[in-house]
Design an enzyme around this catalytic site. Structure first.
Site, PDB file in Angstrom:
ATOM      1  N   ASP A  80       0.836  -1.206   0.000  1.00 26.07           N
ATOM      2  CA  ASP A  80       0.000   0.000   0.000  1.00 26.07           C
ATOM      3  C   ASP A  80       0.867   1.251   0.000  1.00 26.07           C
ATOM      4  O   ASP A  80       0.363   2.369  -0.092  1.00 26.07           O
ATOM      5  CB  ASP A  80      -1.003   0.001   1.148  1.00 26.07           C
ATOM      6  CG  ASP A  80      -0.369  -0.099   2.526  1.00 26.07           C
ATOM      7  OD1 ASP A  80       0.878  -0.120   2.625  1.00 26.07           O
ATOM      8  OD2 ASP A  80      -1.131  -0.182   3.517  1.00 26.07           O
TER       9      ASP A  80
ATOM     10  N   GLU B 205       8.988  -3.891  10.799  1.00 26.16           N
ATOM     11  CA  GLU B 205       9.453  -2.611  10.275  1.00 26.16           C
ATOM     12  C   GLU B 205       9.903  -1.686  11.392  1.00 26.16           C
ATOM     13  O   GLU B 205       9.186  -1.474  12.377  1.00 26.16           O
ATOM     14  CB  GLU B 205       8.343  -1.919   9.462  1.00 26.16           C
ATOM     15  CG  GLU B 205       8.784  -0.573   8.897  1.00 26.16           C
ATOM     16  CD  GLU B 205       7.816   0.037   7.907  1.00 26.16           C
ATOM     17  OE1 GLU B 205       8.104   1.146   7.401  1.00 26.16           O
ATOM     18  OE2 GLU B 205       6.770  -0.592   7.618  1.00 26.16           O
TER      19      GLU B 205
END
Length: 264
Positions: free
Chosen positions: A45, A181
């Site tokens: 995304d 992340e």
């Protein structure tokens, strides 16, 4: 070329062989990446920022991801494709199943969703219905308004413990891959070691994970203000194909990411 499967990735984990992944959004770049040896790609995304020009991933829709998944599949027919479930497309398990089906029909092999143990029911429902799930923990871009910006996560003991607990709960629910992340290297190492059979992909999580991923625009020096963990491989090589080969080589050897591209 033999299609890459989840079993192949589990085997790499078992053999402690690191692998490189990258985001892809169209057929042309997907073909180049596959040609150079990248067998796993994410239709992220992140396209909201890299392709559509928004300042976050939040405006991206399931239709956007499905469209780009079809494009990437056309360019890389044998690659293992992970497709992002965008913001609010999996607010309930039932909604998650409906939208995951759109991405699988578009050519995805796996869907990725952001969040902790609150997703256990969704993960269980998806995997029972033959949809493999990658969980995204640490810095979760869809939660940017809750997190107060794009910040490193898991730096204190409490949040690190929470991330580990979420990971284990999601593993028990059927998670088959994890993306971490922007977390400290040592925390990523602990999580990777605890998940003895599940591949862990890192981005800004040090080099102890089983694999690395970069947004293609970061890896090719296109991003105006790249994050600390990004490295411009095109700058070092002068052409895209050599840049991707260098990226793969440095990930597989553990050279990238080094300490300068990691967080303590």
């Amino acid at each position: 070329m033999k299609p890459t499967t989840l079993s192949d990735l589990w085997q790499l984990k078992k053999e402690k062989r690191k692998f490189a992944t990258i985001t892809a959004y169209d057929a042309s770049f997907a073909h180049i990446f596959a040609e150079q040896g990248i067998n796993v790609m994410l239709i992220g995304d992140s396209l909201g920022m890299t392709m559509q020009g928004f300042n976050s991933t939040l405006p991206v829709t399931i239709e956007d991801i499905a469209y780009h998944t079809r494009c990437v599949r056309a360019g890389a027919p044998d690659a293992f494709l992970i497709a992002d479930m965008p913001f609010m497309s999996y607010a309930t398990p039932e909604q998650g199943c409906k939208n995951a089906a759109k991405l699988m029909r578009a050519g995805a092999n796996m869907v990725k969703i952001e969040g902790g143990s609150w997703l256990c029911d969704t993960v269980k429902m998806l995997t029972e219905r033959s949809v493999p799930v990658c969980i995204h923990l640490g810095l979760m871009p869809q939660s940017v308004n809750i997190l107060g910006g794009y910040k490193v996560q898991g730096r204190d003991q409490s949040s690190a413990n929470q991330l580990i607990n979420d990971t284990l709960a999601l593993k028990d629910s059927g998670m088959q891959m994890l993306l971490l992340e922007c977390v400290p290297t040592e925390l990523a190492r602990q999580v990777t070691e605890k998940l003895t059979t599940i591949p862990v992909i890192g981005i800004g999580a040090g080099n102890a994970t089983d694999a690395q991923i970069l947004v293609m625009h970061d890896a090719l020096g296109i991003t105006a203000k790249p994050p600390k963990f990004a490295k411009d491989f095109l700058k070092e090589t002068g052409n895209i194909r050599d840049a991707i080969r260098l990226y793969i080589e440095q990930v597989e050897s553990g050279i990238y990411p080094d300490q300068a591209h990691s967080f303590n």
